[in-house]
Design a protein around this motif. Structure first.
Motif, mmCIF file in Angstrom:
data_model
loop_
_atom_site.group_PDB
_atom_site.id
_atom_site.type_symbol
_atom_site.label_atom_id
_atom_site.label_comp_id
_atom_site.label_asym_id
_atom_site.label_seq_id
_atom_site.Cartn_x
_atom_site.Cartn_y
_atom_site.Cartn_z
ATOM 1 N N PHE A 1 -2.212 5.850 14.750
ATOM 2 C CA PHE A 1 -1.060 4.964 14.918
ATOM 3 C C PHE A 1 0.055 5.316 13.938
ATOM 4 O O PHE A 1 1.241 5.302 14.292
ATOM 5 C CB PHE A 1 -1.487 3.503 14.715
ATOM 6 C CG PHE A 1 -0.339 2.530 14.785
ATOM 7 C CD1 PHE A 1 0.089 2.029 16.000
ATOM 8 C CD2 PHE A 1 0.310 2.123 13.625
ATOM 9 C CE1 PHE A 1 1.152 1.142 16.059
ATOM 10 C CE2 PHE A 1 1.377 1.234 13.676
ATOM 11 C CZ PHE A 1 1.804 0.741 14.901
ATOM 12 N N LEU A 2 -0.314 5.650 12.720
ATOM 13 C CA LEU A 2 0.689 5.941 11.698
ATOM 14 C C LEU A 2 1.449 7.230 11.994
ATOM 15 O O LEU A 2 2.626 7.356 11.640
ATOM 16 C CB LEU A 2 0.028 6.021 10.318
ATOM 17 C CG LEU A 2 -0.578 4.707 9.807
ATOM 18 C CD1 LEU A 2 -1.268 4.931 8.468
ATOM 19 C CD2 LEU A 2 0.481 3.620 9.693
ATOM 20 N N LYS A 3 0.800 8.172 12.645
ATOM 21 C CA LYS A 3 1.488 9.417 13.001
ATOM 22 C C LYS A 3 2.664 9.121 13.925
ATOM 23 O O LYS A 3 3.784 9.607 13.700
ATOM 24 C CB LYS A 3 0.518 10.388 13.681
ATOM 25 C CG LYS A 3 1.180 11.683 14.145
ATOM 26 C CD LYS A 3 0.179 12.622 14.796
ATOM 27 C CE LYS A 3 0.858 13.913 15.248
ATOM 28 N NZ LYS A 3 -0.112 14.879 15.842
ATOM 29 N N ASP A 4 2.441 8.330 14.941
ATOM 30 C CA ASP A 4 3.518 7.980 15.870
ATOM 31 C C ASP A 4 4.545 7.081 15.195
ATOM 32 O O ASP A 4 5.748 7.193 15.454
ATOM 33 C CB ASP A 4 2.937 7.279 17.107
ATOM 34 C CG ASP A 4 2.032 8.199 17.911
ATOM 35 O OD1 ASP A 4 2.234 9.424 17.863
ATOM 36 O OD2 ASP A 4 1.105 7.679 18.577
ATOM 37 N N LEU B 1 -1.597 14.419 5.719
ATOM 38 C CA LEU B 1 -2.910 14.169 6.299
ATOM 39 C C LEU B 1 -3.161 12.663 6.309
ATOM 40 O O LEU B 1 -3.018 11.999 5.284
ATOM 41 C CB LEU B 1 -4.009 14.857 5.483
ATOM 42 C CG LEU B 1 -3.814 16.340 5.147
ATOM 43 C CD1 LEU B 1 -5.024 16.854 4.361
ATOM 44 C CD2 LEU B 1 -3.603 17.164 6.407
ATOM 45 N N ASP B 2 -3.522 12.133 7.469
ATOM 46 C CA ASP B 2 -3.853 10.711 7.543
ATOM 47 C C ASP B 2 -4.886 10.501 8.638
ATOM 48 O O ASP B 2 -4.902 11.224 9.647
ATOM 49 C CB ASP B 2 -2.611 9.867 7.827
ATOM 50 C CG ASP B 2 -2.794 8.430 7.366
ATOM 51 O OD1 ASP B 2 -2.339 8.103 6.252
ATOM 52 O OD2 ASP B 2 -3.414 7.634 8.106
ATOM 53 N N MET C 1 -0.930 9.315 3.971
ATOM 54 C CA MET C 1 0.494 9.160 4.263
ATOM 55 C C MET C 1 0.956 7.712 4.345
ATOM 56 O O MET C 1 2.022 7.367 3.860
ATOM 57 C CB MET C 1 0.813 9.872 5.582
ATOM 58 C CG MET C 1 2.258 9.747 6.044
ATOM 59 S SD MET C 1 2.524 10.477 7.670
ATOM 60 C CE MET C 1 1.509 9.424 8.720
ATOM 61 N N PHE C 2 0.180 6.857 4.997
ATOM 62 C CA PHE C 2 0.573 5.491 5.356
ATOM 63 C C PHE C 2 1.889 5.528 6.135
ATOM 64 O O PHE C 2 1.948 6.155 7.183
ATOM 65 C CB PHE C 2 0.645 4.596 4.122
ATOM 66 C CG PHE C 2 0.919 3.145 4.441
ATOM 67 C CD1 PHE C 2 0.377 2.555 5.578
ATOM 68 C CD2 PHE C 2 1.722 2.373 3.631
ATOM 69 C CE1 PHE C 2 0.624 1.223 5.891
ATOM 70 C CE2 PHE C 2 1.975 1.038 3.937
ATOM 71 C CZ PHE C 2 1.436 0.473 5.062
ATOM 72 N N MET D 1 0.815 -1.210 0.000
ATOM 73 C CA MET D 1 0.000 0.000 0.000
ATOM 74 C C MET D 1 0.851 1.264 0.000
ATOM 75 O O MET D 1 0.335 2.373 -0.142
ATOM 76 C CB MET D 1 -0.934 -0.002 1.223
ATOM 77 C CG MET D 1 -1.905 -1.158 1.250
ATOM 78 S SD MET D 1 -2.952 -1.169 2.714
ATOM 79 C CE MET D 1 -3.940 0.300 2.440
ATOM 80 N N SER D 2 2.157 1.101 0.173
ATOM 81 C CA SER D 2 3.057 2.253 0.236
ATOM 82 C C SER D 2 3.296 2.841 -1.149
ATOM 83 O O SER D 2 3.101 2.182 -2.176
ATOM 84 C CB SER D 2 4.386 1.832 0.851
ATOM 85 O OG SER D 2 5.341 2.879 0.774
#
Length: 247
Positions: free
Chosen positions: A205-208, A200-201, A178-179, A151-152
């Motif tokens: 969890f992905l932010k951290d 923007l996501d 972002m993923f 998915m990246s």
């Protein structure tokens, strides 16, 4: 060829298609040798329509060895056939297909081999992404969705975006979705020292996850993440700060 033979072949082909092709809720027709046609209910056809989940789970992927075997067998079966060298028309069609397969199949690997502008942040993101057990994280309820490395942003795509940002001489870039931040890492590496990339996501969890990597590099300070539905987040962005590039 005799007429009975043609009828038998037609019957076998129709039945094979009806059984082999998923067609939930449909029915198919069977022809008898007498020429009569009868309708067969879909319930008698053993088929299953799988739902689309957005990605393939590990059980639905072919192993690398299996892919190699399939590709080798296909090429061996078509050995000597080409668009120009053939004895029957079907060999010419097979030759064209083989040449397209070789061309398209080798294009990505060639482009990747000559594209080498990936920097340290991109490498760190990719290494962490490839070593993360995404299925386990989702099963534990830590991620909102079932993710996977496929998915990246593709490495070639990321380097293309990086080139565009550099050519544009962009100062502020907006990334929508972002993923793991691989695309964001490419953008950050192309930005000037005073540049900024806002991602923007929807998944906290992905932010951290991304911040842990970005924090290890001086250029990581150029990156920030806004969590929430993208449309809501965009509506809250300050109107006096314009973006030079949107990905």
């Amino acid at each position: 060829m005799s007429l009975p033979f043609l009828r038998c072949s037609r019957l076998a082909l129709r039945n094979a298609i009806a059984v082999g092709v998923p067609a939930a809720g449909a029915s198919y027709f069977s022809s008898s040798l007498s020429g009569k046609t009868s309708q067969v209910p879909a319930s008698t056809v053993n088929c299953e329509m799988k739902g689309y989940t957005g990605r393939f789970g590990g059980t639905e992927k072919l192993e690398a060895s299996a892919r190699g075997t399939l590709e080798s067998n296909a090429l061996e079966a078509m050995s000597g056939q080409s668009a120009a060298r053939w004895s029957i028309h079907s060999e010419r069609i097979g030759g064209v297909a083989k040449e397209l397969f070789c061309l398209i199949g080798g294009l990505e690997s060639y482009i990747t081999s000559v594209s080498n502008c990936g920097g340290p942040i991109m490498k760190a993101i990719k290494d962490k992404m490839d070593s993360t057990d995404w299925d386990a994280l989702h099963q534990k309820g830590k991620t909102m969705f079932s993710y996977g490395p496929e998915m990246s942003t593709d490495p070639t795509e990321a380097q293309t975006v990086k080139m565009f940002v550099f050519m544009k001489n962009a100062k502020r870039v907006l990334e929508i979705g972002m993923f793991t931040g691989y695309g964001a890492a490419a953008i950050v590496e192309a930005l000037p020292a005073n540049g900024e990339c806002v991602s923007l996501d929807i998944d906290p969890f992905l932010k951290d996850w991304v911040r842990e990597v970005m924090a290890k590099f001086p250029d990581g300070k150029k990156h920030s993440v806004i969590v929430g539905p993208a449309l809501d987040s965009m509506a809250k962005l300050p109107s006096n700060k314009k973006f030079d590039f949107v990905f």
